[in-house]
Design an enzyme around this catalytic site. Structure first.
Site, short mmCIF file in Angstrom:
data_model
loop_
_atom_site.label_atom_id
_atom_site.label_comp_id
_atom_site.label_asym_id
_atom_site.label_seq_id
_atom_site.Cartn_x
_atom_site.Cartn_y
_atom_site.Cartn_z
N ASN A 208 -13.16 -12.42 25.74
CA ASN A 208 -14.26 -13.35 26.01
C ASN A 208 -13.67 -14.74 26.25
O ASN A 208 -12.46 -14.92 26.16
CB ASN A 208 -15.27 -13.35 24.86
CG ASN A 208 -14.62 -13.74 23.55
OD1 ASN A 208 -14.17 -14.87 23.38
ND2 ASN A 208 -14.53 -12.80 22.62
N ASP A 276 -17.79 -7.48 19.78
CA ASP A 276 -18.66 -6.60 19.00
C ASP A 276 -18.27 -5.13 19.18
O ASP A 276 -18.54 -4.31 18.31
CB ASP A 276 -20.12 -6.79 19.45
CG ASP A 276 -20.65 -8.15 19.01
OD1 ASP A 276 -20.27 -8.59 17.92
OD2 ASP A 276 -21.42 -8.77 19.77
N LYS A 286 -2.34 4.12 31.51
CA LYS A 286 -3.22 3.33 32.39
C LYS A 286 -4.23 4.26 33.08
O LYS A 286 -3.83 5.30 33.64
CB LYS A 286 -2.36 2.61 33.43
CG LYS A 286 -3.16 1.67 34.29
CD LYS A 286 -2.29 0.96 35.30
CE LYS A 286 -3.17 0.25 36.30
NZ LYS A 286 -2.47 -0.10 37.51
N ASP A 305 -17.84 -5.83 11.31
CA ASP A 305 -18.32 -7.22 11.30
C ASP A 305 -17.63 -7.93 10.14
O ASP A 305 -17.93 -7.69 8.97
CB ASP A 305 -19.84 -7.25 11.15
CG ASP A 305 -20.39 -8.66 11.37
OD1 ASP A 305 -19.80 -9.61 10.82
OD2 ASP A 305 -21.37 -8.80 12.10
N ILE A 306 -16.67 -8.79 10.49
CA ILE A 306 -15.83 -9.41 9.46
C ILE A 306 -16.66 -10.34 8.59
O ILE A 306 -16.56 -10.33 7.36
CB ILE A 306 -14.66 -10.18 10.13
CG1 ILE A 306 -13.94 -9.25 11.12
CG2 ILE A 306 -13.68 -10.70 9.09
CD1 ILE A 306 -13.00 -9.96 12.06
N PHE A 324 -20.43 -18.55 12.54
CA PHE A 324 -20.86 -19.28 13.72
C PHE A 324 -21.80 -18.38 14.51
O PHE A 324 -21.71 -17.16 14.42
CB PHE A 324 -19.65 -19.66 14.60
CG PHE A 324 -18.93 -20.89 14.11
CD1 PHE A 324 -18.29 -20.89 12.87
CD2 PHE A 324 -18.91 -22.05 14.88
CE1 PHE A 324 -17.65 -22.03 12.41
CE2 PHE A 324 -18.26 -23.19 14.42
CZ PHE A 324 -17.63 -23.18 13.18
N LYS A 342 -26.52 -11.26 7.87
CA LYS A 342 -25.11 -11.12 7.52
C LYS A 342 -24.84 -11.44 6.05
O LYS A 342 -23.83 -11.02 5.50
CB LYS A 342 -24.25 -12.03 8.39
CG LYS A 342 -24.46 -11.78 9.89
CD LYS A 342 -23.17 -11.61 10.60
CE LYS A 342 -23.40 -11.50 12.10
NZ LYS A 342 -22.21 -11.06 12.81
#
Ligand code: C5P
Length: 398
Positions: A208, A276, A286, A305-306, A324, A342
């Site tokens: 990302n 995610d 490859k 999910d840390i 965040f 969370k």
């Protein structure tokens, strides 16, 4: 300011050693006492007389010196300082440190010290990029050695790339961060930062646009307020701050592992943009076009999910857990729901719609969501957001 601080400065044998003389001056200007130690190779580049004149201290050079051992044994020398700084840290010195060698005064002091050690690597770009060097660096960072630099630029050998020693003032800033007295002194804070890379096959990955700028600024601000920071970072495009313990990872699973092994901590701040999803099974080879014109079907599975894992730890949960939330619509509603889902204490929410220019940019506009509601801050630089957030964290940890 470094008034009253004692620095043991080990100077390695590289061309950057000339900058160590300026470093002595800069540290002294700020009130520090600097005791220089020169390796044999360092004496080829700077003289003991210059180091002694600039530091106004005795310079140590030899492991087997009867006079030195009589005045102050090498074990005592390694512990009399508040911080040990190695500048320049050559490839050879770093290899010795990683291997636990103790065959001259510098390496013996580094093995014997019970104080934190900050290294400023300096070497030719190929040496820096050599797998052996990168292995040693990872070992040293895993041992809790603090690093500053190296910078990218022209090298004395005529090549260009990473390997230039940080400038004296950058090293001074890392020293100040490592020794900072502040409201967070004695607190251990884990910060995640950057994107994660999830492999599709050996050459492709899912990533990302996170640059790691906000997490890096936050880690720097926390260290500047005296915290001992473990900085767990994915492949970010901004360099990590000096004076913190850096743990480099690629994937979400590695990040979770690094975070849990860094605990216990007083606070954990999850600024990383974690993917995610990862491939259900990353291909070992490859993926090739098969000539049918049909694209391959990529099958995903959810990443751990840390933030949620740490927030919901049955025991050993950090007192303050901050997540965040990067959203593109109804930011506050989504972020408030996320905080509840969370189980974290705070959410720092921001709008990352492309028109805001926040993702990968230098500014941020955040809303801090706590149990008392939502507080929207004006748009400001990521450094300012980091400083303000660090202040809030210091107040919460009391
Ligand atoms: O659910 P979402 O990805 O929007 O949540 C963002 C927050 O959760 C960030 O603090 C991020 O670091 C954290 N996170 C995480 N592990 C994941 C996904 C997100 O720690 N797998």
């Amino acid at each position: 300011m470094l008034a009253g601080k004692r620095i043991l400065l080990i100077v390695g044998g590289g061309i950057a050693a000339f900058k160590a003389l300026d470093l002595i001056r800069r540290l002294r200007e700020r009130g520090a006492t600097v005791t220089p130690v020169l390796t044999r190779a360092a004496e080829e580049f700077v003289t003991p007389l210059s180091a002694s004149a600039l530091s106004a201290q005795k310079v140590y050079r030899d492991l087997f010196s009867l006079t030195d051992e009589h005045e102050m044994g090498h074990i005592e020398l390694s512990r009399a300082a508040d911080l040990v700084v190695v500048a320049p840290a050559t490839a050879d010195l770093m290899a010795k440190m990683a291997g636990g060698h103790a065959n001259d005064l510098a390496s013996t002091l580094l093995m014997a010290t019970d104080k934190r050690v900050l290294i400023a690597p300096a070497m030719n770009v190929r040496m820096w990029e050599h797998p052996a060097m990168q292995r040693n660096l990872a070992t040293l960072q895993g041992d809790g050695i603090l690093t500053v630099g190296p910078n990218e630029g022209d090298m004395a050998c005529g090549e260009y790339g990473p390997g230039r020693m940080s400038e004296p003032l950058e090293i001074v800033a890392a020293v100040e961060a490592a020794l900072a007295d502040g409201p967070l002194k004695g607190k251990h804070i884990v910060v995640t930062s950057g994107p994660t890379h999830e492999p599709i096959d050996p050459v492709r990955y899912i990533a990302n646009r996170s640059s790691g700028a906000q997490g890096t600024a936050l880690a720097r601000a926390l260290a500047g307020m005296g915290a001992q920071v473990t900085f767990v970072t994915g492949p970010a495009s901004v360099p990590p701050p000096g004076g913190v313990k850096v743990v480099k990872v690629e994937t979400a699973q590695q990040m979770l592992e690094a975070v849990t092994s860094a605990l216990p901590a007083d606070a954990a701040i999850f600024a990383a943009a974690v993917a995610d999803w990862r491939m259900a099974s990353a291909q070992g080879e490859k993926i090739k076009k098969d000539g049918s014109g049909r694209p391959p079907v990529l099958e995903f599975t959810e990443n751990p999910d840390i933030l949620a894992t740490v927030s919901q730890m049955p025991s050993g949960r950090p007192k303050l857990v901050v997540g965040f939330a990067a959203e593109t619509e109804t930011v506050i509603d989504h972020a408030t729901a996320k905080r509840a889902r969370k189980g974290c204490d705070w959410i720092v929410a921001n709008d990352v719609s492309p028109e805001t220019g926040i993702m990968g940019g230098t500014e941020n506009a955040v809303t801090l969501i706590t149990d008392t509601g939502a507080d929207s801050w004006p748009r400001m630089s990521k450094e300012q957001v980091a400083n303000r957030l660090a202040n809030e964290i210091a107040a919460a940890l009391g």
